[in-house]
Motif scaffolding. Structure first.
Motif, short mmCIF file in Angstrom:
data_model
loop_
_atom_site.label_atom_id
_atom_site.label_comp_id
_atom_site.label_asym_id
_atom_site.label_seq_id
_atom_site.Cartn_x
_atom_site.Cartn_y
_atom_site.Cartn_z
N PRO A 111 11.29 4.21 2.74
CA PRO A 111 10.83 3.28 3.30
C PRO A 111 9.27 2.93 3.70
CG PRO A 111 11.38 5.16 4.91
CD PRO A 111 11.97 5.46 3.47
N TYR A 112 8.53 4.19 2.92
CA TYR A 112 7.26 4.32 3.42
C TYR A 112 6.17 2.88 2.85
CZ TYR A 112 8.83 8.44 5.03
OH TYR A 112 9.84 9.45 5.83
N PRO A 113 6.39 2.31 1.66
CA PRO A 113 5.90 1.26 1.30
C PRO A 113 6.14 0.05 2.41
CG PRO A 113 7.01 2.23 -0.39
CD PRO A 113 7.39 2.89 0.59
N ALA A 114 7.24 -0.15 2.65
CA ALA A 114 7.56 -1.15 3.61
C ALA A 114 6.79 -0.84 5.08
CB ALA A 114 8.94 -1.33 3.98
N TYR A 115 6.56 0.38 5.35
CA TYR A 115 5.88 0.72 6.64
C TYR A 115 4.34 0.46 6.47
CZ TYR A 115 9.86 3.41 8.32
OH TYR A 115 11.00 4.10 8.57
N ALA A 116 3.77 0.67 5.23
CA ALA A 116 2.43 0.46 5.05
C ALA A 116 2.25 -1.20 5.04
CB ALA A 116 1.86 0.83 3.70
N ALA A 117 3.24 -1.87 4.66
CA ALA A 117 3.01 -3.24 4.85
C ALA A 117 2.95 -3.96 6.03
CB ALA A 117 4.02 -4.09 3.90
N LEU A 118 4.05 -3.17 6.88
CA LEU A 118 3.92 -3.53 8.36
C LEU A 118 2.70 -3.26 9.09
CD1 LEU A 118 7.57 -2.41 9.20
CD2 LEU A 118 6.74 -4.66 9.36
N ARG A 119 2.14 -2.15 8.77
CA ARG A 119 1.02 -1.78 9.53
C ARG A 119 0.05 -2.35 9.20
NH1 ARG A 119 2.69 3.50 7.98
NH2 ARG A 119 1.07 3.55 6.22
N GLU A 120 -0.19 -2.94 7.92
CA GLU A 120 -1.30 -3.80 7.53
C GLU A 120 -1.20 -5.23 8.12
OE1 GLU A 120 -4.69 -4.91 5.30
OE2 GLU A 120 -3.96 -2.99 5.52
N ALA A 121 0.12 -5.85 8.45
CA ALA A 121 0.17 -7.09 8.84
C ALA A 121 0.19 -7.11 10.32
CB ALA A 121 1.64 -7.60 8.29
N LEU B 179 8.67 2.81 15.31
CA LEU B 179 9.20 3.41 13.98
C LEU B 179 8.26 4.74 13.82
CD1 LEU B 179 8.62 0.01 12.09
CD2 LEU B 179 10.98 1.07 12.92
N PHE B 180 9.26 6.01 14.00
CA PHE B 180 8.41 7.02 13.94
C PHE B 180 8.06 7.47 12.54
CE2 PHE B 180 10.62 9.53 17.63
CZ PHE B 180 10.33 8.66 18.58
N GLY B 181 9.00 7.08 11.61
CA GLY B 181 8.55 7.35 9.94
C GLY B 181 7.23 6.67 9.73
N SER B 182 7.05 5.78 10.45
CA SER B 182 5.63 4.79 10.02
C SER B 182 4.49 5.42 10.80
CB SER B 182 5.88 3.26 10.31
OG SER B 182 4.88 2.78 9.93
N ALA B 183 4.54 5.70 11.96
CA ALA B 183 3.58 6.32 12.96
C ALA B 183 3.22 7.75 12.15
CB ALA B 183 4.29 6.54 14.36
N ASN B 184 4.44 8.56 11.61
CA ASN B 184 3.94 9.76 10.87
C ASN B 184 3.24 9.63 9.62
OD1 ASN B 184 4.88 11.14 13.26
ND2 ASN B 184 6.68 11.73 12.30
N ARG B 185 2.98 8.28 9.24
CA ARG B 185 2.34 8.10 8.15
C ARG B 185 1.30 7.19 7.83
NH1 ARG B 185 4.83 8.98 2.94
NH2 ARG B 185 6.46 10.59 2.88
N ASP B 186 0.67 6.95 9.26
CA ASP B 186 -0.33 6.18 9.73
C ASP B 186 -1.63 6.77 9.39
OD1 ASP B 186 -2.15 4.15 10.82
OD2 ASP B 186 -0.90 4.16 12.54
N PRO B 187 -2.55 6.14 8.59
CA PRO B 187 -3.65 6.80 8.01
C PRO B 187 -4.74 6.89 9.12
CG PRO B 187 -3.06 5.00 6.38
CD PRO B 187 -2.14 5.14 7.54
N ALA B 188 -4.41 5.88 10.22
CA ALA B 188 -5.48 5.93 11.53
C ALA B 188 -5.17 7.12 12.28
CB ALA B 188 -4.94 4.65 12.59
N ALA B 189 -3.99 7.92 12.04
CA ALA B 189 -3.88 9.15 12.65
C ALA B 189 -4.04 10.45 11.80
CB ALA B 189 -2.41 9.24 13.42
#
Length: 399
Positions: free
Chosen positions: A18-28, A314-324
């Protein structure tokens, strides 16, 4: 293209990665409406962390609002046994009821209390790994990942090893946890209802035994204290069993799979195990999403989210967030020193069993590295279809 369109929790391809989709969500953006589940998706670490602590959100709304008042449809009466069981558990209570029950059970899960279990947990982990090694390999999930935490939490609760029902604990848990997936089917609901009825009946019978023959266990302790109803005792035991092993099972299996596919198994050094365990919990989060009801209007990134809405953190997205986690957020770094992952949640609902999960994970990875240094995949594992609680059907390995 709408970034939320890439979020597809029923797609095996998405569940697998799911991580590419999470990156797109964070970017958007910081909050995205997702029509299929009628939720607001929140993908950024800072927002997830803040909303977990925000008391304008809750795991339930029934302590403040009726269903119609909140704009929600009441649960199907046919599903009542599941909702009665779930709604009286610590995870889905708010306010004074949550504080009261958490206070009563928290002493069983303090780091000091859990550390007393360490010799037993390590001995159990070593024995299970020795069995896998003696067999030359097998399904790591069935041989080690599932038996270890189930045995530990069952022993803490006081469920005798001889009870035939102990073998049902994992199936009951799996059936009940199926209702935490997005838009569960009617068949999923039927399985959860049946498991709720059977598990509750077993616990009532166990309570009757413990009232006449109390032991040094959590069930006996719960029966000895005032301030708990019978349903609250049942729901607390079920929650402790379910929450007390699901994350550990999926982090054990997912962690071994991650290490092997990244050729990092030999880099798992005993001295660095505590740090490595935190990174495995972050890198491929066992609980991908945590839902909260909006009890009072909130605003996230300029988006107004009204009372009555549901947010999907979205825990999975939060845990891959470059801001953190910086530019290496997608990289497996077993020596990552600064690791503010949200895998165990935050705020008043922070995972009570986090110290126990860390103990079990450290014990099982230490035993595997020591006793099965040549561990390798025997075949590609098959994922379970669930997205919220994400794991595998099995993990075939050779030693």
């Amino acid at each position: 293209m709408d970034a939320a369109a890439a979020f597809d929790p029923w797609s095996p391809e998405f569940v697998a990665d799911p991580y590419p989709a999470y990156a797109a969500l964070r970017e958007a953006g910081r909050a995205h409406w997702y029509g299929p589940t009628r939720q607001w998706l929140v993908p950024h670490h800072a927002d997830v962390s803040a909303l977990l602590r925000d008391r304008r959100l809750g795991r339930t709304y029934t302590h403040r609002f009726g269903h119609e008042e909140f704009g929600r449809t009441p649960p199907d009466p046919a599903h009542e046994p599941f909702h009665t069981l779930n709604d009286h558990g610590l995870l889905d209570l708010e306010g004074a009821d949550h504080a009261r029950i958490r206070r009563l059970v928290s002493t069983a899960f303090t780091p000091r209390t859990v550390e007393r279990l360490a010799p037993t947990v390590r001995e159990l982990a070593a024995g299970l790994v020795d069995g896998l090694v003696a067999a030359g390999g097998g399904d790591l999930q069935a041989a080690i990942a599932e038996p270890l935490p189930v045995a530990v939490i069952a022993a803490m609760l006081g469920i005798p090893p001889r009870d035939e029902e102990r073998a049902m604990l994992r199936p009951w848990s799996a059936a009940i946890c199926g209702m935490f997936e997005l838009n569960p089917s009617e068949e999923t609901a039927r399985r959860a209802v049946r498991a709720s009825v059977e598990f509750s009946a077993y616990l009532r019978e166990l309570f009757a035994r413990r009232r006449t023959d109390p032991g040094d266990d959590l069930v006996s302790a719960l029966l000895a204290v005032d301030g708990l109803t019978e349903q609250e005792r049942i729901s607390t035991c079920v929650l402790l069993l379910n929450a007390g092993h699901e994350a550990t099972v999926n982090t054990t299996v997912g962690g071994v799979w991650t290490l092997l596919r990244h050729d990092a198994w030999t880099g798992l050094a005993p001295a660095g195990l505590p740090v490595a365990v935190e990174e495995l919990l972050r890198h491929d989060t066992p609980l991908q999403m945590f839902e909260r009801w909006v009890l009072d209007d909130i605003e996230v990134g300029g988006v107004e989210i009204p009372r009555g809405s549901e947010v999907a953190l979205l825990f999975g997205s939060a845990n891959r967030d470059p801001a953190a986690f910086g530019p290496t957020a997608d990289v497996l770094d077993l020596a990552r020193a600064d690791n503010p992952h949200v895998t165990f949640g935050a705020g008043v609902h922070y995972c009570l069993g986090a110290p126990l999960a860390r103990l079990e994970l450290g014990a099982v990875f230490a035993a595997l590295r020591e006793r099965a240094p040549g561990l390798r995949l025997a075949a590609e594992p098959v994922r379970r279809p669930g997205y919220v609680i994400r794991g595998f059907e099995s993990l075939p390995v050779e030693v």
